[in-house]
Design an enzyme around this catalytic site. Sequence first.
Site, PDB file in Angstrom:
ATOM      1  N   ASN A  82      -7.900 -14.167 -11.215  1.00  0.00           N
ATOM      2  CA  ASN A  82      -8.405 -14.645  -9.932  1.00  0.00           C
ATOM      3  C   ASN A  82      -8.213 -16.157  -9.873  1.00  0.00           C
ATOM      4  OD1 ASN A  82      -9.292 -12.051  -9.228  1.00  0.00           O
ATOM      5  ND2 ASN A  82     -11.214 -12.342 -10.323  1.00  0.00           N
ATOM      6  N   HIS A  95      -8.507 -17.156 -17.060  1.00  0.00           N
ATOM      7  CA  HIS A  95      -8.731 -15.918 -17.827  1.00  0.00           C
ATOM      8  C   HIS A  95      -8.014 -14.781 -17.139  1.00  0.00           C
ATOM      9  CE1 HIS A  95     -12.009 -16.485 -14.930  1.00  0.00           C
ATOM     10  NE2 HIS A  95     -12.035 -15.166 -14.789  1.00  0.00           N
TER      11      HIS A  95
HETATM   12  P1  5GP Z   1     -13.829 -14.347 -12.392  1.00  0.00           P
HETATM   13  O1  5GP Z   1     -14.698 -13.867 -11.261  1.00  0.00           O
HETATM   14  O2  5GP Z   1     -13.993 -15.816 -12.629  1.00  0.00           O
HETATM   15  O3  5GP Z   1     -12.410 -13.921 -12.279  1.00  0.00           O
HETATM   16  O4  5GP Z   1     -14.350 -13.569 -13.674  1.00  0.00           O
HETATM   17  C1  5GP Z   1     -15.332 -14.055 -14.529  1.00  0.00           C
HETATM   18  C2  5GP Z   1     -15.717 -12.919 -15.431  1.00  0.00           C
HETATM   19  O5  5GP Z   1     -16.418 -13.441 -16.534  1.00  0.00           O
HETATM   20  C3  5GP Z   1     -16.639 -11.876 -14.768  1.00  0.00           C
HETATM   21  O6  5GP Z   1     -16.016 -10.595 -14.845  1.00  0.00           O
HETATM   22  C4  5GP Z   1     -17.920 -11.965 -15.576  1.00  0.00           C
HETATM   23  O7  5GP Z   1     -18.512 -10.699 -15.771  1.00  0.00           O
HETATM   24  C5  5GP Z   1     -17.454 -12.570 -16.893  1.00  0.00           C
HETATM   25  N1  5GP Z   1     -18.428 -13.388 -17.577  1.00  0.00           N
HETATM   26  C6  5GP Z   1     -19.207 -14.368 -17.040  1.00  0.00           C
HETATM   27  N2  5GP Z   1     -19.938 -14.963 -18.000  1.00  0.00           N
HETATM   28  C7  5GP Z   1     -19.606 -14.355 -19.178  1.00  0.00           C
HETATM   29  C8  5GP Z   1     -20.033 -14.544 -20.519  1.00  0.00           C
HETATM   30  O8  5GP Z   1     -20.848 -15.410 -20.852  1.00  0.00           O
HETATM   31  N3  5GP Z   1     -19.478 -13.723 -21.458  1.00  0.00           N
HETATM   32  C9  5GP Z   1     -18.562 -12.771 -21.143  1.00  0.00           C
HETATM   33  N4  5GP Z   1     -18.085 -12.022 -22.126  1.00  0.00           N
HETATM   34  N5  5GP Z   1     -18.128 -12.568 -19.871  1.00  0.00           N
HETATM   35  C10 5GP Z   1     -18.658 -13.349 -18.913  1.00  0.00           C
END
Ligand code: 5GP
Length: 118
Positions: A82, A95
């Site tokens: 994203n 990520h």
């Molecule tokens: P984004 O919305 O930025 O593409 O995805 C962020 C992802 O990081 C989400 O799927 C969320 O569940 C995950 N996430 C957020 N904080 C943490 C964390 O502290 N540890 C892990 N393992 N995943 C996290």
Amino acid sequence: MCIFCKIVNGELPANMVRENDDFMAFHDLNPKAPAHILVIPKLHVDSFNEVTPETMAGMTSFIQEVAKVVGIKESGYRVITNVGDNGGQEVKHLHWHVLGGAKLAWGHFADADTKDFF
Ligand code: 5GP
Ligand code: ZN
């Protein structure tokens, strides 16, 4: 420091799948599929907008290894990053979401019609 940098330096825990000198793969805290792994570069990069081709080359083979280790290489999976507000990026450290372990649904538009864009 961002939360993924804190995972890299050990300040925050993570359920690790695989790690090498440059990349880490760990389970997403809030999985959206039976297998939901996050793959990150250890060096902070804000998003796909800033990543270099060299880093992407390393990430490509690392993601392929992760899919194999998790056991979804043959059954199939999805790789997503994203980018920015419209992309729904919450963590501003590049990520890749690696999703699999079941047939995945497809559909992305939150509140817009494709006709508005093309
Ligand atoms: P984004 O919305 O930025 O593409 O995805 C962020 C992802 O990081 C989400 O799927 C969320 O569940 C995950 N996430 C957020 N904080 C943490 C964390 O502290 N540890 C892990 N393992 N995943 C996290
Ligand atoms: Zn970071």
